[in-house]
Design a protein around this motif. Structure first.
Motif, short mmCIF file in Angstrom:
data_model
loop_
_atom_site.label_atom_id
_atom_site.label_comp_id
_atom_site.label_asym_id
_atom_site.label_seq_id
_atom_site.Cartn_x
_atom_site.Cartn_y
_atom_site.Cartn_z
N UNK A 34 1.17 -1.19 -0.65
CA UNK A 34 -0.06 -0.15 0.31
C UNK A 34 1.02 1.51 0.04
N UNK A 35 0.34 1.96 -0.71
CA UNK A 35 1.05 3.43 -0.66
C UNK A 35 -0.16 4.65 0.31
N UNK A 36 0.44 4.76 1.02
CA UNK A 36 -0.50 5.78 1.58
C UNK A 36 -0.70 6.89 1.78
N UNK A 37 -1.73 7.60 1.67
CA UNK A 37 -1.81 9.20 1.39
C UNK A 37 -2.35 9.80 2.32
N UNK A 38 -2.04 10.40 3.30
CA UNK A 38 -3.08 11.28 4.52
C UNK A 38 -3.98 12.20 4.03
N UNK A 39 -4.64 11.60 4.78
CA UNK A 39 -6.25 12.74 4.78
C UNK A 39 -6.20 12.78 5.74
N UNK A 40 -7.14 11.71 7.05
CA UNK A 40 -7.49 12.70 8.01
C UNK A 40 -5.18 13.27 8.73
N UNK A 41 -6.19 14.41 9.67
CA UNK A 41 -4.64 14.71 10.29
C UNK A 41 -4.23 15.29 9.79
N UNK A 49 -9.86 21.39 12.59
CA UNK A 49 -8.98 21.22 14.04
C UNK A 49 -7.72 20.05 14.01
N UNK A 50 -8.04 19.25 12.46
CA UNK A 50 -7.62 18.46 11.84
C UNK A 50 -6.32 18.83 11.58
N UNK A 51 -6.15 19.68 10.43
CA UNK A 51 -4.28 20.00 9.80
C UNK A 51 -3.87 20.10 11.25
N UNK A 52 -3.90 21.56 12.17
CA UNK A 52 -2.92 21.46 13.44
C UNK A 52 -2.45 20.34 13.73
N UNK A 53 -3.21 19.17 13.92
CA UNK A 53 -2.48 18.02 14.35
C UNK A 53 -1.48 16.91 13.46
N UNK A 54 -1.52 17.39 12.50
CA UNK A 54 -0.79 16.55 11.09
C UNK A 54 0.36 16.33 11.42
N UNK A 55 0.94 15.02 12.03
CA UNK A 55 1.30 14.29 11.83
C UNK A 55 2.86 13.60 11.15
#
Length: 266
Positions: A34-41, A49-55
């Motif tokens: 799997x090549x996982x892109x990032x969506x949530x957080x 409230x999700x984009x500031x939690x990006x890790x």
């Protein structure tokens, strides 16, 4: 990415995951990755409230932790993705816990395994799963009931799986976002795999210990807590991982977290 004889070689043969978590060993043959892109957080999510939690390391962190506990879990790494020379961005490359994955790390062939994504069979069927849930729902407080469910369930795996999701406050589970699989005959019974865990490491107030969802791993767990032998085994796992320098003590958690963060920053 699916590797099928219709398109060429039936497997990818390459050591994709050379830097493995301590105590684990990755295969070098793959039917799918799997090549996982990032969506949530993620930084590009539209919720304020999700984009500031990006890790970008939450999924791999919980899978590495499950591996460190001595349980099967998809290996993974971080990559930059190019398609025909065009840069597509930063991705998490990892295994998918389907029947070929289970056969790679267990005994037998892929056809010997039943695997489900939540309650949908992706390989094999749900016959043993339904039997196991029936046993759980009928009660496993007695020694006889506990012995019956252990014929179909890897209890040690379930305990470590639950401990991880409880401790990390998985706020988007277990109505969805989990895999489970078992060898149809023989083997340790059903095992659970952490999957799609972008909603961990968020709020220290999150409490998932009381979940009891029908036909889900939390239902099995809650029924098992009626059994005194299971409660003692759960306490043993808790003590092993969360005390005396165990894998889930603050120093160990920080070490695994910062290792992944260092890989991303590099």
């Amino acid at each position: 990415l699916l590797f099928k004889r219709d398109y060429g070689p039936g497997k990818l043969r390459y050591p994709l995951f050379e830097a493995e978590p301590e105590g684990s060993s990755a295969t070098d043959e793959f039917d799918t990755v799997v090549l996982r892109a990032f969506f949530n957080n993620s930084w590009t999510h539209w919720h304020w409230y999700q984009n500031p939690r990006a890790q970008y390391l939450r999924d791999q962190f919980i899978r590495d932790s499950q591996l460190a506990m001595g349980q099967p879990s998809p290996h993974g790494r971080f990559v930059h993705l190019y398609i025909n020379g065009l840069y597509w961005g930063f991705y998490n490359l990892h295994e998918r816990p389907s029947a070929p994955f289970m056969a790679s790390y267990g005994d037998g062939e892929r056809e010997d395994y039943d695997v489900q994504n939540v309650t949908t069979a992706v390989d094999g069927n749900l016959s043993n799963w339904n039997r196991m849930m029936s046993i759980a729902n009928s009660g496993v407080s007695s020694a006889a009931g506990y012995a019956r469910i252990r014929e179909l369930l890897d209890v040690d795996n379930l305990i470590d799986y639950m401990l991880l999701n409880f401790y990390l406050g998985n706020d988007d589970w277990d109505g969805h976002n989990w895999y489970a699989g078992s060898r149809r005959e023989g083997g340790p019974g059903y095992q659970f795999f952490c999957w799609d865990t972008e909603h961990i490491f968020q709020l220290v107030s999150v409490d998932r210990t009381r979940l009891d969802n029908e036909n889900k791993p939390t239902r099995i767990f809650q029924r098992l807590t009626d059994n005194s032998e299971f409660r003692l085994l759960f306490a043993d796992h808790l003590h092993r991982h969360y005390f005396n320098g165990g894998l889930m003590t603050a120093q160990a958690v920080e070490g695994r977290y910062m290792k992944l963060a260092g890989e991303i920053h590099a």
